[in-house]
Design a protein around this motif. Structure first.
Motif, mmCIF file in Angstrom:
data_model
loop_
_atom_site.group_PDB
_atom_site.id
_atom_site.type_symbol
_atom_site.label_atom_id
_atom_site.label_comp_id
_atom_site.label_asym_id
_atom_site.label_seq_id
_atom_site.Cartn_x
_atom_site.Cartn_y
_atom_site.Cartn_z
ATOM 1 N N ARG A 1 -1.583 8.298 5.565
ATOM 2 C CA ARG A 1 -0.174 8.559 5.877
ATOM 3 C C ARG A 1 0.335 8.818 7.072
ATOM 4 N NH1 ARG A 1 2.591 8.094 0.228
ATOM 5 N NH2 ARG A 1 4.327 7.339 2.447
ATOM 6 N N ILE B 1 -7.182 3.605 4.267
ATOM 7 C CA ILE B 1 -6.279 3.752 2.720
ATOM 8 C C ILE B 1 -6.137 2.982 1.763
ATOM 9 C CG2 ILE B 1 -3.370 3.926 2.542
ATOM 10 C CD1 ILE B 1 -2.755 4.131 5.243
ATOM 11 N N GLU B 2 -6.735 1.701 2.393
ATOM 12 C CA GLU B 2 -6.684 0.396 1.363
ATOM 13 C C GLU B 2 -7.661 1.076 0.079
ATOM 14 O OE1 GLU B 2 -5.959 -2.754 -1.184
ATOM 15 O OE2 GLU B 2 -4.251 -1.365 0.510
ATOM 16 N N GLU C 1 -9.137 3.820 0.153
ATOM 17 C CA GLU C 1 -8.719 5.165 -0.489
ATOM 18 C C GLU C 1 -7.944 4.910 -2.157
ATOM 19 O OE1 GLU C 1 -9.188 8.953 -1.699
ATOM 20 O OE2 GLU C 1 -10.274 8.162 0.156
ATOM 21 N N ALA C 2 -7.266 3.854 -1.774
ATOM 22 C CA ALA C 2 -6.792 3.846 -2.902
ATOM 23 C C ALA C 2 -7.783 2.970 -3.930
ATOM 24 C CB ALA C 2 -6.073 3.178 -2.242
ATOM 25 N N ILE D 1 -5.165 10.038 0.879
ATOM 26 C CA ILE D 1 -3.868 8.900 1.713
ATOM 27 C C ILE D 1 -2.720 9.954 2.502
ATOM 28 C CG2 ILE D 1 -2.705 7.661 1.045
ATOM 29 C CD1 ILE D 1 -4.149 6.880 -1.835
ATOM 30 N N ARG D 2 -2.311 10.978 2.065
ATOM 31 C CA ARG D 2 -1.087 11.592 2.656
ATOM 32 C C ARG D 2 -1.909 11.967 4.077
ATOM 33 N NH1 ARG D 2 -0.020 14.045 -2.467
ATOM 34 N NH2 ARG D 2 -0.728 15.693 -1.788
ATOM 35 N N SER E 1 -2.360 10.899 -3.071
ATOM 36 C CA SER E 1 -3.299 11.732 -2.987
ATOM 37 C C SER E 1 -3.715 11.931 -1.864
ATOM 38 C CB SER E 1 -5.163 10.112 -3.242
ATOM 39 O OG SER E 1 -5.934 10.958 -2.733
ATOM 40 N N SER F 1 0.577 4.169 -2.909
ATOM 41 C CA SER F 1 -0.045 5.858 -2.437
ATOM 42 C C SER F 1 0.796 6.693 -2.528
ATOM 43 C CB SER F 1 0.094 5.213 -0.841
ATOM 44 O OG SER F 1 1.364 5.168 -0.743
ATOM 45 N N ASN G 1 0.966 -1.071 -0.143
ATOM 46 C CA ASN G 1 -0.017 -0.464 0.318
ATOM 47 C C ASN G 1 0.698 1.176 0.289
ATOM 48 O OD1 ASN G 1 -2.778 -1.863 0.477
ATOM 49 N ND2 ASN G 1 -2.607 -2.128 2.048
#
Length: 754
Positions: A326, A364-365, A367-368, A322-323, A319, A314, A310
């Motif tokens: 993260r 995050i997953e 969103e990816a 995502i940032r 994104s 990411s 991921n």
């Protein structure tokens, strides 16, 4: 025609006609001078007559006065404004100056001058107003015949059946011709100055005519320019109206066609062209965007398919969500690390941190996945947008192809409209220029010297007329001499005889003084004046016949001529007397059966003669008569009637001639003219030689040649020819061409006793 071969009948050497002298000059000045000298009286008579006529005409002429004005063509250009004139100024060309001279001589300008000076009412120029009797008297100074003729044909003569209008036109035409005859227009050398001179019986009128011509010439130039400008303006104005309508119609046709064809434009481009350009720009951008999105989507899919973490995904997606996630995950991991140092794995805080970390990673997953799905959707949308734009631009390109074919017709219409517009603007500019020039016209010439009233008459010019009369008199006199020489068909010199007749010239027998003018006295003149030139010429004739080169033994000679009254009888009798006085036994036979002139000239009335001897009625001794003064024997003819029988063709005649040939040293036969009587031609075949006589300058050459031709047909032994009644002094004026001393008579005439 037979050729003469003299004496061949007696087996003597034959002589042909001497060939004409081919060595003479083509242009014989001496011969011309001698011809002029012998026609001197004719020359002076004709010359004096012509000179007198010219003098009489000169003194009868009405005095004429000449006045002249000078006009100069101005070669300099004056330009008030820089415009091209409708009628440009005259160029400084020689042909142009000559043309202006002819304009000054034209009938149109003469007509203006006539109206200006009212010359139709002037008898000097209008022949209809002249006095017919005065015209006849003026012409009578030259000659009565010409005066009457001139009066008959003058305008005041017999009336002509013309209508009043035609008669007025005729009088005006005659007045114009009279004025043109009185006008002299000439160019002064190679300059631009033209001299206009007028001649009239009145000095004031002469000056007025010359000045009127100069003034009217300048006015005519200005009027020509004004008329040309006015005509140009009228034509331009009408043409502008037509062009204006044509321009409007063609521009309207352009706009109508543009609207019908959909060729609307903006900023110089059609709408289709603008749309195609815009779509091309957008397609480029959309294709770039599609490529970018496809690249991102491809990168993500490659990471997913390759088992990437991921973290990598990411980072590839970049994104913001995502940032942020993260960043939260990093914070949770840091807390987890802190808690793990204080708590164990089972501690609730540790469990809570782990659950929170798992939630963040799940987020995050998700969103990816959402971003990948979104990227895939964006790629599809971008691909559809590009496809749509490509479809639109294909359609627009098809429209543009159609528009381009329609643009050909549109451009054609636009060119037509532009050409019409340019032509209209050109004509409009020219119309404005000519309108301005109408008030700026000036003549191309100017008067540099006006005619003044002459103080002295210009005609008649007495010295010039006398000189001209003298020249004409000399020409007329010379012409008369030439005509007289041309029509002079007589024989004048020995050279003429040899050249024209082709015979030896035996002698020039001069005429006798008036006291011996009769035939009887002429024959006796040789006895009375044995030392005269007449007697000497007879002795020369005798020597030429008897002792001439190639003549052989000549005893019997026939004397003949072409026509009567050539001096044949007097010559025969005088020649016999001269021969007898020289001591030669000489016999003269009267062989003219028709007239027997020798018998009458000798004053004989015989009882027996030639015919009686031939008929046997008398002997030769009975018929012969001897002259006591000269010792000459004569065989005459009696006055008996003579028939037309062939006397000379008989054998008796030939036997008689043979008999006298034995008894005498010289026998002369006086015969009839060869052209008139056939007996002469017959008799000429029985003699030793024939001498043809011709009267000096009287007997035509053609007649003498005809007589020679008649003798040639019978092979007569013609020894030569002699001229009678020659004026030796006048013959000498024929020069060295007269031959044999004639031109030197004045030097040896002292040897003669006249």
């Amino acid at each position: 025609m037979n050729e003469f071969k003299p004496f061949d009948r007696l087996d003597r050497p034959a002589r042909s006609r001497p060939a004409p002298d081919a060595s003479g000059e083509i242009f014989d000045l001496r011969g011309l001078w001698l011809a002029f000298r012998r026609r001197l009286a004719l020359f002076f008579a004709i010359a004096a007559l012509v000179l007198l006529a010219i003098i009489v005409v000169t003194f009868q002429m009405t005095p004429q006065y000449t006045a002249s004005a000078q006009v100069m063509l101005d070669p300099r250009d004056r330009e008030v404004v820089d415009l091209q004139a409708v009628v440009s100024g005259l160029p400084p060309d020689s042909a142009v100056v000559d043309t202006e001279v002819e304009i000054l001589r034209s009938r149109a300008l003469a007509n203006r001058v006539i109206d200006e000076l009212n010359l139709m009412a002037d008898p000097e120029f209008n022949p209809a107003l002249r006095d017919p009797e005065g015209v006849a008297r003026a012409a009578g100074a030259v000659g009565g015949f010409f005066g009457g003729l001139f009066a008959a044909i003058s305008p005041g003569g017999p009336s002509r059946s013309l209508s009043p209008a035609d008669e007025a036109d005729l009088h005006r035409a005659e007045t114009i011709e009279s004025l043109q005859r009185a006008l002299s227009v000439r160019r002064e050398g190679l300059t631009f100055v033209i001299d206009v001179a007028a001649t009239s019986e009145s000095p004031q009128k002469a000056a007025a005519i010359a000045n009127a011509y100069a003034d009217k010439y300048l006015v005519e130039q200005l009027e020509a320019k004004f008329d040309a400008t006015r005509t140009a303006n009228e034509w331009l104005e009408g043409r502008l109206a037509d062009l204006r309508e044509e321009v409007n119609a063609r521009e309207q046709a352009v706009e109508t066609y543009r609207a019908e064809a959909g060729l609307l434009n903006a900023e110089g481009e059609t709408l289709t062209e603008r749309q195609v350009a815009d779509l091309n720009a957008q397609i480029i951008l959309q294709r770039a965007d599609l490529a970018e999105k496809q690249a991102r989507l491809g990168a993500v899919r490659n990471l997913v398919s390759s088992g990437g973490s991921n973290q990598e995904i990411s980072e590839a997606l970049s994104s913001d969500v995502i940032r942020e996630l993260r960043s939260q995950r990093a914070e949770v991991v840091r807390r987890q690390a802190e808690l793990s140092s204080r708590y164990g794995e089972r501690h609730p805080e540790m469990l809570k941190v782990r659950r929170e970390l798992a939630d963040i990673e799940a987020e995050i997953e998700r969103e990816a996945e959402r971003i990948v799905t979104s990227l895939s959707n964006e790629v599809d949308v971008a691909r559809q947008r590009v496809a749509s734009m490509e479809g639109s631009i294909g359609r627009l390109r098809g429209e543009m192809v159609q528009n381009n074919s329609e643009l050909v017709r549109l451009r054609e219409l636009e060119r037509d409209a532009e050409a019409s517009r340019a032509l209209y603007e050109s004509f409009l500019t020219r119309f404005r220029q000519t309108s301005e020039q109408q008030s700026l016209q000036e003549a191309d010439a100017r008067i540099i010297s006006r005619a003044s009233i002459p103080a002295e008459a210009s005609a008649p010019n007495l010295p010039m007329n006398l000189a001209l009369g003298l020249i004409l008199a000399l020409v007329a006199g010379s012409g008369a001499v030439f005509v007289a020489e041309t029509f002079d068909q007589g024989l004048a010199t020995k050279a003429d005889m040899e050249r024209e007749l082709g015979l030896p010239a035996l002698a020039l027998i001069p005429g006798v003084p008036r006291a011996y003018a009769s035939r009887d006295n002429a024959a006796g003149y040789a006895l009375d004046k044995p030392l005269s030139s007449y007697a000497e010429s007879l002795r020369a004739l005798r020597a030429a016949v008897l002792f001439g080169r190639g003549h052989g033994d000549v005893k019997v000679v026939a004397i003949t001529s072409a026509v009567p009254r050539e001096g044949k009888t007097a010559t025969s009798l005088a020649l016999g007397r001269v021969s007898a006085k020289l001591g030669s036994r000489t016999l003269v036979i009267d062989a003219d059966l028709r007239r027997s002139m020798l018998t009458r000239t000798a004053g004989l009335t015989p009882r027996a003669g030639l015919l009686e001897v031939l008929d046997g009625r008398a002997t030769l001794d009975d018929a012969i008569t001897r002259e006591q003064a000269s010792g000459l024997d004569i065989l005459p003819l009696t006055g008996e009637d003579r028939s037309a029988s062939d006397v000379f063709g008989r054998r008796d005649m030939r036997e008689l001639l043979q008999a006298v040939r034995e008894r005498y040293e010289f026998v002369i036969l006086d015969t009839a003219p060869a052209m008139a009587v056939a007996e002469t031609r017959i008799l000429s075949t029985a003699v030793d030689a024939v001498v043809l006589l011709a009267r000096w300058r009287k007997t035509p050459r053609a007649v003498v040649k005809a007589a020679l031709d008649a003798l040639a047909h019978v092979d007569a032994p013609v020894a030569g020819a002699a001229l009678t009644q020659v004026n030796l002094s006048a013959e000498g004026r024929y020069g060295y061409g007269s031959g044999y001393g004639g031109s030197y008579y004045k030097y040896y005439s002292k040897y003669y006793e006249n």
